[in-house]
Enzyme design. Structure first.
Site, mmCIF file in Angstrom:
data_model
loop_
_atom_site.group_PDB
_atom_site.id
_atom_site.type_symbol
_atom_site.label_atom_id
_atom_site.label_comp_id
_atom_site.label_asym_id
_atom_site.label_seq_id
_atom_site.Cartn_x
_atom_site.Cartn_y
_atom_site.Cartn_z
ATOM 1 N N PRO A 9 16.048 34.344 15.461
ATOM 2 C CA PRO A 9 15.581 34.964 16.402
ATOM 3 C C PRO A 9 14.285 34.336 16.993
ATOM 4 O O PRO A 9 13.236 34.761 16.760
ATOM 5 C CB PRO A 9 15.003 36.376 15.994
ATOM 6 C CG PRO A 9 14.938 36.433 14.574
ATOM 7 C CD PRO A 9 15.492 35.094 14.081
ATOM 8 N N GLU A 10 14.748 33.626 18.020
ATOM 9 C CA GLU A 10 13.704 33.067 19.197
ATOM 10 C C GLU A 10 13.647 33.757 20.370
ATOM 11 O O GLU A 10 14.674 34.766 20.389
ATOM 12 C CB GLU A 10 13.785 31.631 19.337
ATOM 13 C CG GLU A 10 13.681 30.728 17.858
ATOM 14 C CD GLU A 10 13.815 29.252 17.979
ATOM 15 O OE1 GLU A 10 13.417 28.691 19.146
ATOM 16 O OE2 GLU A 10 14.093 28.493 17.069
ATOM 17 N N HIS A 111 18.989 46.336 2.659
ATOM 18 C CA HIS A 111 18.067 45.776 3.541
ATOM 19 C C HIS A 111 17.978 46.707 4.900
ATOM 20 O O HIS A 111 17.388 46.245 5.913
ATOM 21 C CB HIS A 111 18.185 44.302 3.901
ATOM 22 C CG HIS A 111 18.554 43.575 2.684
ATOM 23 N ND1 HIS A 111 17.492 43.614 1.492
ATOM 24 C CD2 HIS A 111 19.466 42.695 2.087
ATOM 25 C CE1 HIS A 111 17.866 42.621 0.560
ATOM 26 N NE2 HIS A 111 19.011 42.138 1.084
ATOM 27 N N ARG A 130 14.796 39.301 4.502
ATOM 28 C CA ARG A 130 13.402 38.630 4.089
ATOM 29 C C ARG A 130 12.360 39.227 4.236
ATOM 30 O O ARG A 130 11.178 39.121 3.675
ATOM 31 C CB ARG A 130 13.527 37.095 4.716
ATOM 32 C CG ARG A 130 14.824 36.147 4.305
ATOM 33 C CD ARG A 130 14.601 34.959 4.800
ATOM 34 N NE ARG A 130 15.869 34.267 4.536
ATOM 35 C CZ ARG A 130 16.097 33.136 4.830
ATOM 36 N NH1 ARG A 130 15.205 32.340 5.267
ATOM 37 N NH2 ARG A 130 17.492 32.561 4.739
ATOM 38 N N LYS A 173 -5.854 18.075 23.208
ATOM 39 C CA LYS A 173 -5.124 18.564 21.782
ATOM 40 C C LYS A 173 -4.543 17.336 21.229
ATOM 41 O O LYS A 173 -3.712 16.627 21.796
ATOM 42 C CB LYS A 173 -3.951 19.615 21.804
ATOM 43 C CG LYS A 173 -4.497 21.089 22.265
ATOM 44 C CD LYS A 173 -3.246 21.989 21.728
ATOM 45 C CE LYS A 173 -3.675 23.242 21.931
ATOM 46 N NZ LYS A 173 -4.569 23.929 21.076
#
Length: 292
Positions: A9-10, A111, A130, A173
DNA sequence: CCGCGGGCCTGAGAGC
DNA sequence: TGCTCTCAGGCCCGCG
């Protein structure tokens, strides 16, 4: 390698989840809240269920990879899917309450950590093998003080996100471009997969110094413009795919570099081969021929 | 103060 | 076949 890569999931996947949950959450009330396992990445306090119960959702929004259910009380239900989190929606036509609410210690599916029973007749189950995901109830005025949310960078698809903004954020950076784009404070919502995809589309090396897309005064170079265009294109395409994938499933070959080590680069005219390197302990896939 | 690396967590897949 | 080991990554924290 990762056969479930398409489910990580992004931002695009979270947006697809938001669109799926919207019709069953917005304007609905939490009639029952069941916490099976409070020990998610952030532990749910014992007061969570009681505080959420009875509250009504005004809107279901998203910020980066976070889902934000704005409640009419002024509280916000903040949800993050982590690595393996998902929501399952079940609608019962007859309006009866599923029996799993009868006993908090009943087994339930593996879960299934948190279950919401909505007034509109939907049961929404948060499942996360997880347990990298998190759910929290925060008052609206404390949202900016939320450690991660408060520091989140711009939305990649927002009008305020452009080359000048990205260049300024990267200016000076020394960290690799890959790491900068993965940093949620620079830009909200990209993870390992779409950072690789965006860099490939922009033909920029993940190893390049982040600061190199800006001039010394922080002005955007051509590379910053390419990168922003690539990020927006990759995000938009992925949202369309993720949204469609929820209905009809199969969605092979959606990545151009991610998880394609050893295979031919798909940049038009490029005859390079995709390589895998490790940066900051994570896999990076890129084409050393066309990504400079 | 910034950047890097380790830890959390579990299931899938590899290898013996 | 069945065990053990490694690896996947979002986010946080500690170290240098």
């Amino acid at each position: 390698m990762n056969s479930r890569a398409e489910e990580l999931p992004e931002l695009p996947e979270v947006e697809a989840v938001r669109l799926a949950l919207q019709p069953v959450m917005e304007r609905a009330r939490f009639e029952q809240v069941l916490v099976r396992r409070p020990d998610l990445r952030v532990r749910l306090p014992g007061t969570f269920a009681a505080r959420l119960k009875g509250q009504t959702v005004r809107t279901l929004g998203r910020r980066g990879k976070y889902l934000l259910a704005e409640l009419t009380s002024g509280d916000v239900l903040v949800m993050h899917l982590g690595m393996s989190g998902s929501f399952r929606v079940e609608i019962d036509a007859d309006g009866t309450t599923p029996e799993r609410f009868d006993d908090e210690r009943s087994p339930g599916a593996a879960h299934d950590h948190v279950v919401f029973r909505m007034s509109a007749g939907a049961t929404i189950t948060f499942n996360d093998p997880r347990r990298f995901g998190s759910i929290a109830l925060v008052s609206r005025k404390d949202l900016q003080r939320h450690r991660a949310l408060g520091a989140l960078g711009p939305e990649p698809l927002g009008p305020e996100f452009d080359a000048a903004v990205l260049a300024r954020a990267c200016r000076g950076k020394k960290t690799p471009l890959k790491a900068a784009l993965s940093d949620q404070r620079v830009l909200a919502g990209l993870g390992n997969i779409y950072v690789c995809e965006a860099l490939h589309r922009a033909r920029l090396s993940p190893r390049r110094r982040a600061g190199s897309i800006a001039t010394s005064t922080g002005a955007p170079r051509a590379s910053a413009c390419r990168l922003v265009t690539a990020i927006k294109k990759v995000m938009n395409d992925a949202i369309r795919r993720a949204t469609a994938a929820q209905e009809d499933g199969s969605d092979a070959d959606r990545f151009r570099v991610y998880d394609r080590e050893g295979r031919r680069c798909l940049t038009p005219g490029c005859r390079g081969t995709v390589r895998r390197i490790v940066q900051a302990g994570r896999s990076t896939f890129f084409c050393p021929v066309c990504q400079k």
